[in-house]
Design a protein around this motif. Structure first.
Motif, PDB file in Angstrom:
ATOM      1  N   UNK A 100       9.453  15.708 -12.685  1.00  0.00           N
ATOM      2  CA  UNK A 100       9.690  16.368 -13.965  1.00  0.00           C
ATOM      3  C   UNK A 100      11.080  17.002 -13.983  1.00  0.00           C
ATOM      4  N   UNK A 101      11.746  16.908 -15.126  1.00  0.00           N
ATOM      5  CA  UNK A 101      13.128  17.426 -15.256  1.00  0.00           C
ATOM      6  C   UNK A 101      13.325  17.898 -16.685  1.00  0.00           C
ATOM      7  N   UNK A 102      12.978  19.162 -16.906  1.00  0.00           N
ATOM      8  CA  UNK A 102      12.990  19.698 -18.264  1.00  0.00           C
ATOM      9  C   UNK A 102      14.156  20.628 -18.535  1.00  0.00           C
ATOM     10  N   UNK A 133       4.364  19.302  -5.410  1.00  0.00           N
ATOM     11  CA  UNK A 133       4.306  18.523  -4.169  1.00  0.00           C
ATOM     12  C   UNK A 133       5.660  18.124  -3.622  1.00  0.00           C
ATOM     13  N   UNK A 134       6.745  18.536  -4.288  1.00  0.00           N
ATOM     14  CA  UNK A 134       8.039  18.151  -3.741  1.00  0.00           C
ATOM     15  C   UNK A 134       9.182  18.541  -4.657  1.00  0.00           C
ATOM     16  N   UNK A 135      10.383  18.286  -4.145  1.00  0.00           N
ATOM     17  CA  UNK A 135      11.584  18.624  -4.900  1.00  0.00           C
ATOM     18  C   UNK A 135      12.551  17.440  -4.836  1.00  0.00           C
ATOM     19  N   UNK A 136      13.236  17.202  -5.944  1.00  0.00           N
ATOM     20  CA  UNK A 136      14.181  16.083  -6.046  1.00  0.00           C
ATOM     21  C   UNK A 136      15.555  16.678  -6.377  1.00  0.00           C
ATOM     22  N   UNK A 189       9.412  18.337  -8.688  1.00  0.00           N
ATOM     23  CA  UNK A 189      10.353  18.946  -9.638  1.00  0.00           C
ATOM     24  C   UNK A 189      11.783  18.511  -9.340  1.00  0.00           C
ATOM     25  N   UNK A 190      12.451  17.958 -10.349  1.00  0.00           N
ATOM     26  CA  UNK A 190      13.895  17.699 -10.280  1.00  0.00           C
ATOM     27  C   UNK A 190      14.548  18.808 -11.106  1.00  0.00           C
ATOM     28  N   UNK A 196       8.349   8.144 -11.569  1.00  0.00           N
ATOM     29  CA  UNK A 196       8.943   8.094 -12.912  1.00  0.00           C
ATOM     30  C   UNK A 196       9.522   9.459 -13.209  1.00  0.00           C
ATOM     31  N   UNK A 197      10.723   9.485 -13.785  1.00  0.00           N
ATOM     32  CA  UNK A 197      11.321  10.737 -14.248  1.00  0.00           C
ATOM     33  C   UNK A 197      10.739  11.056 -15.632  1.00  0.00           C
ATOM     34  N   UNK A 198      10.296  12.295 -15.773  1.00  0.00           N
ATOM     35  CA  UNK A 198       9.654  12.704 -17.013  1.00  0.00           C
ATOM     36  C   UNK A 198      10.482  13.815 -17.658  1.00  0.00           C
ATOM     37  N   UNK A 199      10.947  13.572 -18.875  1.00  0.00           N
ATOM     38  CA  UNK A 199      11.764  14.563 -19.570  1.00  0.00           C
ATOM     39  C   UNK A 199      11.007  15.211 -20.715  1.00  0.00           C
TER      40      UNK A 199
END
Ligand code: PEP
Ligand code: CO
Length: 467
Positions: free
Chosen positions: A339-341, A409-412, A368-369, A308-311
């Protein structure tokens, strides 16, 4: 939204009673909820006939692959692996070409090798590929010179041209997108099985840009050590690297268009669970993460690993309920939070969200996106992202997870293997005035080959991703 399937959903196995899934869930149960971001098809009969055809066609991926990916994501949750998820913002049906697929696979494999060397843990490679054809839009209509037409929603739904015919949702193109996804996966599988590019020859790596960077020596060292390690492995096994170490590559896309996703959702008798077999790893976009909405309802019943993308707009309570609804059995590898803040807001929101999830007891993979919270529009009207902001959000996320005794744990990432000019900055110092030269994206701006490699090198060298 009205129910889409008057004749009910399609499933290939009628043995519902044996399924391990919740008794109150079904691939069509989302139809009783509000479904955001769905097109309205003018011809319901044609639409239903296409969905019926899609539900009879073979799946694009298998449950064995899906389960293997879930295990790897569980390892990333424990800090023992790292996810690299990347590709176009939106794929384009016309751009499913040999060159494009090769370029995207090459950049993702090269990035993963650099990251493997730097982080010293397995890298899980997942493309935003082979199905990333549906886009959420902030406005239902687009207006040009006083004329308003439905927004472009991705090649799964309508067309980019600005005519009423182009923008009318056309069910037939769902079949084209399904076909193109199959062709893409087929080519990726053949490339990987065939050994693909000589990844251990840095001369094939197009690294000229590195010279322009202040950390050129560090980069060259890294690439040399990748090459040396691969040579060493080949020397001791006596086999080319692709034979000794199978490269794994997975597909992911935003599961936005629910009738399309539902049509390929199958109950597998040997597992007694429902799988979305259009992709290995579908995700819920930021705009469709409503707790009572149709997307959350559909996703909760799947056996796939999901994200899920979390803003910044999500409250702690919303997030807590979301992780409980989406991972009720606390299954390892099941749930990823992307997460994409934005660089400016990550410090305000990420710590509180990590602290909110913890007491639920649900384990998640944090990714993290650094793209979607850092989009801006230039004075000339180009949508762009600054390399420095992307890097700043990524570094902040790594630091915050460490401070909270957890793992990034990763990057988007949104990226392409081509030499486009869509994001500004990076070692070559692309400026706003460069954007016009090779701006190709129909939607969001992507990192180009060099910028993407540079991010991989920075993750490998300096982010301190490890806890
Ligand atoms: C995307 O990933 O292209 C996207 C639309 O992201 P988000 O849902 O995070 O805005
Ligand atoms: Co995007």
């Amino acid at each position: 939204m009205p129910a889409l399937h008057s004749r009910g959903p399609v499933c290939i196995v009628p043995a519902m009673a044996q399924a391990r899934v919740q008794a109150d869930w079904h691939p069509a149960s989302w139809q009783t909820r509000d479904a955001a971001q769905q097109p309205t098809y003018p011809d319901q009969e044609r639409f239903e006939s296409v969905v019926g055809e899609l539900s009879r066609l073979p799946p694009l991926v298998t449950s064995w692959e899906v389960e293997a990916l879930k295990e790897k994501l569980a390892a990333a949750q424990r800090g023992e692996a790292f996810l690299l998820q990347g590709g176009d913002c939106a794929e384009n049906l016309e751009e499913v070409t040999s060159d494009n697929i090769v370029q995207k696979l090459k950049i993702l494999l090269q990035m993963s090798l650099v990251m493997l060397m730097g982080l010293r843990k397995p890298i899980i490679r997942v493309g935003r590929m082979a199905g990333q054809y549906a886009k959420p839009r902030s406005a239902d209509y687009e207006t040009r010179d006083g004329e308003s037409l439905p927004s472009y929603r991705g090649d799964l739904i309508n067309r980019t041209g600005f005519t009423a015919a182009d923008r009318e949702p056309d069910p037939q193109i769902m079949l084209r997108a399904y076909g193109r996804s199959a062709l893409t996966l087929n080519f990726i599988r053949s490339l990987i099985d065939g050994g693909f590019a000589d990844l251990h020859h840095p001369e094939n790596w197009d690294l000229d840009f590195v010279r322009e960077s202040s950390t050129a020596a560090e980069y060259h060292e890294l690439v040399k050590s990748v090459s040396k390690s691969l040579d060493f492995l080949e020397a001791i096994t006596g086999e080319p690297i692709h034979r000794t170490r199978r490269v794994e590559f997975y597909a992911s896309h935003e599961g936005l268009h629910l009738p399309y996703e539902q049509a390929q959702t199958r109950l597998l008798p040997h597992r007694r669970r429902w799988y979305n077999l259009t992709t290995h790893f579908p995700w819920i976009g930021m705009r469709t993460a409503d707790l009572t909405g149709a997307h959350v309802e559909y996703f909760r019943g799947l056996a796939n690993p999901i994200a899920v993308k979390i803003g910044p707009g999500m409250s702690d309570e919303h997030l807590q309920s979301l992780v409980q609804v989406l991972n009720p059995d606390n299954e390892p590898g099941r749930l990823t939070l992307i997460t994409r803040f934005g660089a400016k807001h990550v410090d305000e929101h990420l710590p509180r969200m990590i602290r909110a999830v913890r007491p639920t007891g649900v384990s998640v993979l944090w990714v993290c996106d650094p793209m979607h919270g850092n989009t801006e529009t230039t004075a000339e009207g180009y949508k762009t992202r600054r390399f420095d902001n992307i890097l700043a959000e990524l570094s902040a996320a790594a630091r915050i997870h460490q401070e909270q005794d957890g793992y990034l744990g990763g990057v988007h990432l949104e990226l392409t293997g081509e030499n486009v000019t869509e994001c500004v900055g990076g070692a070559r110092g692309l400026k706003e005035s460069d954007l016009a030269r090779a701006y190709k994206s129909q939607v969001d701006p992507r990192l180009n080959y060099e910028q993407a490699m540079e991010i991989a090198m920075l993750i490998a060298g300096r982010l301190g991703v490890d806890a």
